[in-house]
Scaffold this motif. Structure first.
Motif, mmCIF file in Angstrom:
data_model
loop_
_atom_site.group_PDB
_atom_site.id
_atom_site.type_symbol
_atom_site.label_atom_id
_atom_site.label_comp_id
_atom_site.label_asym_id
_atom_site.label_seq_id
_atom_site.Cartn_x
_atom_site.Cartn_y
_atom_site.Cartn_z
ATOM 1 N N GLU A 197 0.818 -1.205 0.000
ATOM 2 C CA GLU A 197 0.000 0.000 0.000
ATOM 3 C C GLU A 197 0.860 1.267 0.000
ATOM 4 O OE1 GLU A 197 -3.514 2.359 0.111
ATOM 5 O OE2 GLU A 197 -3.093 0.301 -0.522
ATOM 6 N N THR A 198 2.032 1.182 0.595
ATOM 7 C CA THR A 198 2.894 2.354 0.689
ATOM 8 C C THR A 198 3.282 2.886 -0.683
ATOM 9 O OG1 THR A 198 3.770 1.657 2.827
ATOM 10 C CG2 THR A 198 5.107 3.212 1.571
ATOM 11 N N ILE A 199 3.578 1.990 -1.614
ATOM 12 C CA ILE A 199 3.997 2.408 -2.954
ATOM 13 C C ILE A 199 2.941 2.105 -4.015
ATOM 14 C CG2 ILE A 199 6.459 2.270 -2.436
ATOM 15 C CD1 ILE A 199 6.494 -0.457 -3.891
ATOM 16 N N GLN A 200 1.793 1.552 -3.578
ATOM 17 C CA GLN A 200 0.698 1.253 -4.508
ATOM 18 C C GLN A 200 1.150 0.311 -5.631
ATOM 19 O OE1 GLN A 200 -2.744 3.199 -4.362
ATOM 20 N NE2 GLN A 200 -1.894 2.786 -2.342
ATOM 21 N N ARG A 201 1.815 -0.762 -5.224
ATOM 22 C CA ARG A 201 2.346 -1.715 -6.199
ATOM 23 C C ARG A 201 2.131 -3.149 -5.717
ATOM 24 N NH1 ARG A 201 2.610 2.500 -8.420
ATOM 25 N NH2 ARG A 201 4.371 3.436 -9.560
ATOM 26 N N VAL A 203 3.946 -6.781 -5.454
ATOM 27 C CA VAL A 203 5.290 -7.338 -5.385
ATOM 28 C C VAL A 203 5.176 -8.854 -5.499
ATOM 29 C CG1 VAL A 203 7.463 -7.384 -4.117
ATOM 30 C CG2 VAL A 203 5.902 -5.451 -3.826
ATOM 31 N N VAL A 204 5.910 -9.427 -6.450
ATOM 32 C CA VAL A 204 5.837 -10.864 -6.725
ATOM 33 C C VAL A 204 7.172 -11.518 -6.371
ATOM 34 C CG1 VAL A 204 5.487 -12.647 -8.479
ATOM 35 C CG2 VAL A 204 4.157 -10.522 -8.572
ATOM 36 N N ALA A 205 7.106 -12.596 -5.583
ATOM 37 C CA ALA A 205 8.280 -13.413 -5.291
ATOM 38 C C ALA A 205 8.454 -14.416 -6.432
ATOM 39 C CB ALA A 205 8.105 -14.132 -3.954
ATOM 40 N N ASP A 206 9.344 -14.099 -7.338
ATOM 41 C CA ASP A 206 9.607 -14.893 -8.548
ATOM 42 C C ASP A 206 10.698 -15.910 -8.195
ATOM 43 O OD1 ASP A 206 9.880 -15.763 -11.161
ATOM 44 O OD2 ASP A 206 10.869 -13.931 -11.867
ATOM 45 N N ARG A 207 10.253 -17.031 -7.622
ATOM 46 C CA ARG A 207 11.169 -17.896 -6.881
ATOM 47 C C ARG A 207 12.346 -18.418 -7.705
ATOM 48 N NH1 ARG A 207 8.994 -23.390 -4.327
ATOM 49 N NH2 ARG A 207 9.676 -24.192 -6.360
ATOM 50 N N GLU A 208 12.065 -19.075 -8.808
ATOM 51 C CA GLU A 208 13.155 -19.738 -9.531
ATOM 52 C C GLU A 208 13.971 -18.776 -10.385
ATOM 53 O OE1 GLU A 208 14.026 -22.682 -8.497
ATOM 54 O OE2 GLU A 208 12.270 -22.541 -7.204
ATOM 55 N N ASN A 209 13.486 -17.554 -10.591
ATOM 56 C CA ASN A 209 14.343 -16.508 -11.152
ATOM 57 C C ASN A 209 15.121 -15.779 -10.066
ATOM 58 O OD1 ASN A 209 13.859 -16.812 -13.941
ATOM 59 N ND2 ASN A 209 11.959 -15.633 -13.804
ATOM 60 N N ARG A 210 14.880 -16.153 -8.801
ATOM 61 C CA ARG A 210 15.632 -15.657 -7.644
ATOM 62 C C ARG A 210 15.555 -14.136 -7.511
ATOM 63 N NH1 ARG A 210 19.349 -19.300 -5.310
ATOM 64 N NH2 ARG A 210 19.201 -21.393 -6.224
ATOM 65 N N GLN A 211 14.333 -13.608 -7.641
ATOM 66 C CA GLN A 211 14.202 -12.161 -7.611
ATOM 67 C C GLN A 211 12.782 -11.768 -7.204
ATOM 68 O OE1 GLN A 211 15.058 -11.227 -11.718
ATOM 69 N NE2 GLN A 211 13.052 -11.877 -12.422
ATOM 70 N N LEU A 212 12.628 -10.498 -6.868
ATOM 71 C CA LEU A 212 11.321 -9.889 -6.725
ATOM 72 C C LEU A 212 11.055 -9.040 -7.954
ATOM 73 C CD1 LEU A 212 11.473 -8.563 -3.031
ATOM 74 C CD2 LEU A 212 10.681 -10.798 -3.822
ATOM 75 N N GLN A 213 9.766 -8.989 -8.361
ATOM 76 C CA GLN A 213 9.361 -8.099 -9.438
ATOM 77 C C GLN A 213 8.191 -7.248 -8.939
ATOM 78 O OE1 GLN A 213 9.626 -9.221 -13.595
ATOM 79 N NE2 GLN A 213 9.817 -11.366 -12.995
ATOM 80 N N VAL A 214 8.183 -5.989 -9.342
ATOM 81 C CA VAL A 214 7.200 -5.019 -8.873
ATOM 82 C C VAL A 214 6.345 -4.575 -10.048
ATOM 83 C CG1 VAL A 214 6.870 -2.832 -7.660
ATOM 84 C CG2 VAL A 214 8.869 -4.265 -7.121
ATOM 85 N N PHE A 215 5.012 -4.573 -9.851
ATOM 86 C CA PHE A 215 4.065 -4.295 -10.935
ATOM 87 C C PHE A 215 3.059 -3.237 -10.524
ATOM 88 C CE2 PHE A 215 5.658 -8.510 -11.751
ATOM 89 C CZ PHE A 215 5.750 -8.598 -13.134
ATOM 90 N N HIS A 216 2.623 -2.477 -11.505
ATOM 91 C CA HIS A 216 1.463 -1.609 -11.329
ATOM 92 C C HIS A 216 0.213 -2.494 -11.264
ATOM 93 C CE1 HIS A 216 3.653 2.137 -12.269
ATOM 94 N NE2 HIS A 216 4.368 1.361 -13.079
ATOM 95 N N PRO A 217 -0.871 -2.020 -10.667
ATOM 96 C CA PRO A 217 -2.077 -2.852 -10.569
ATOM 97 C C PRO A 217 -2.738 -3.161 -11.911
ATOM 98 C CG PRO A 217 -2.463 -0.668 -9.650
ATOM 99 C CD PRO A 217 -1.001 -0.772 -9.892
ATOM 100 N N ASP A 218 -2.309 -2.510 -13.000
ATOM 101 C CA ASP A 218 -2.823 -2.882 -14.321
ATOM 102 C C ASP A 218 -1.993 -3.979 -14.965
ATOM 103 O OD1 ASP A 218 -0.510 -1.585 -15.087
ATOM 104 O OD2 ASP A 218 -1.506 -0.061 -16.325
ATOM 105 N N GLY A 219 -1.005 -4.503 -14.227
ATOM 106 C CA GLY A 219 -0.196 -5.610 -14.704
ATOM 107 C C GLY A 219 1.063 -5.215 -15.449
ATOM 108 N N THR A 220 1.314 -3.923 -15.623
ATOM 109 C CA THR A 220 2.539 -3.501 -16.288
ATOM 110 C C THR A 220 3.696 -3.515 -15.297
ATOM 111 O OG1 THR A 220 2.051 -1.165 -15.888
ATOM 112 C CG2 THR A 220 1.331 -2.103 -17.978
ATOM 113 N N LEU A 221 4.860 -3.849 -15.817
ATOM 114 C CA LEU A 221 6.044 -3.980 -14.972
ATOM 115 C C LEU A 221 6.554 -2.611 -14.541
ATOM 116 C CD1 LEU A 221 8.279 -5.871 -13.791
ATOM 117 C CD2 LEU A 221 9.538 -5.478 -15.920
#
Length: 321
Positions: A197-201, A203-221
């Motif tokens: 809620e703080t950044i309105q995004r 956050v996905v734990a992309d396990r086997e790519n060993r990273q986090l990815q952050v998305f807008h609520p419309d699904g854009t990266l």
């Protein structure tokens, strides 16, 4: 030599393992927090942990005690969800209009459900056939769900085909994004998802790519978090930033720009990381085994679930100055 390393690492953690030069984060390991009645065992812990507004702790297991509830002092209160045995994997407690509900993802039933706090089902969503990404319900194995303040919700199909599905507040499927791949915006096991809620995004734990990815609520990266992680399973957003459960024996606290505030309880023995069958004689206070989910608690305390056939829930108490 290995046993010495294990002991020293555990001792360092138990005495207050971490201090950052910018934001001190120090914890002690509360080994005696959980108090189970005679004859009650956790069973395999392959799900999540969440806290309600009163500080009660809700834990997923693969047993008929699919949702176990503990008082803030660790006293076992009740179990529910017998019909959810085997496959209850993701869980979030959501408050709307002063009422709390449990949202759960079930890999075996290929469903997401909304439950009341007594475990009774309010709504359910089966496989999103409308998305045209699946040939059958069995291909859809959701691992995590997160709900936005306006009622929209997102489901991560972590053990299925690697899509994140968006639903309206009314429960209608809207769109999906991601899908399998290694490039930015794609996933290899989108195991956990949360709304920050703080950044309105998202956050996905992309396990086997060993990273986090952050998305807008419309699904854009928005961005890929470059911080190296040890197979992140789950991320929880809190005042300090992001709390990340890493399957390969570690929990990390990150600022929202990816800066590491703490690596906590790192397992000294690589042979014990990301393994379900580690028995109690190899457990050490101060070291995780296979962190699968982690949640912020009141006053910055942490709750961490290890993926373990015996069942392991760890409490870390924030030290104050």
């Amino acid at each position: 030599m290995r046993h010495s390393a294990l002991f020293l690492a555990a001792l360092a953690f138990a005495l207050g393992c971490f201090q950052s030069s910018s934001t001190p984060l120090e914890y002690t390991w509360d080994a005696g927090w959980m108090r189970l009645p005679e004859g009650v065992a956790l069973g395999n812990t392959h799900g999540c942990v969440a806290l309600d507004a009163q500080g009660q702790v809700y834990l997923n297991t693969d047993s008929e005690q699919a949702i176990m509830v503990f008082a803030p002092d660790g006293t076992f209160l009740r179990a529910m969800g017998k019909e959810l045995v085997g496959g209850l994997h993701g869980m979030e407690i959501v408050q709307a209009d002063g009422v709390e509900t449990l949202w759960v993802a079930h890999t075996g039933l290929h469903q997401v459900r909304q439950l009341n706090m007594e475990g009774e089902m309010l709504r359910q969503w089966d496989w999103p056939e409308i998305s045209q990404k699946y040939g059958s319900a069995g291909e859809y194995k959701p691992t995590s769900v997160t709900v936005l303040p306006d009622g929209r919700f997102f489901v991560a199909d972590g053990y299925g085909k690697g899509w994140v599905h968006a639903f309206s507040a009314e429960g209608d499927w809207q769109f999906c994004f991601g899908g399998p791949g290694t490039e930015a915006g794609k996933f290899q096991t989108p195991h956990g998802i949360t709304w920050d809620e703080t950044i309105q995004r998202l956050v996905v734990a992309d396990r086997e790519n060993r990273q986090l990815q952050v998305f807008h609520p419309d699904g854009t990266l928005d961005r890929v978090v470059a911080t190296p992680l040890n197979r992140p399973c789950h991320v929880d957003a809190g005042p300090e930033g992001w709390l990340v459960a890493e399957l390969e024996g570690r929990v990390s606290v990150l600022k929202r720009d990816g800066t590491v505030l703490a690596h906590l309880g790192e397992q000294a023995n690589p042979d014990l990381r990301a393994r379900n069958g580690v028995d109690r004689d190899l457990w050490h206070d101060g070291m995780f085994l296979s962190p699968h989910c982690a949640a912020w608690g009141k006053d910055g305390d942490l709750w961490v679930v290890d993926w373990n056939f015996r069942g392991r829930l760890n409490r870390l108490v924030r030290k104050t100055r």
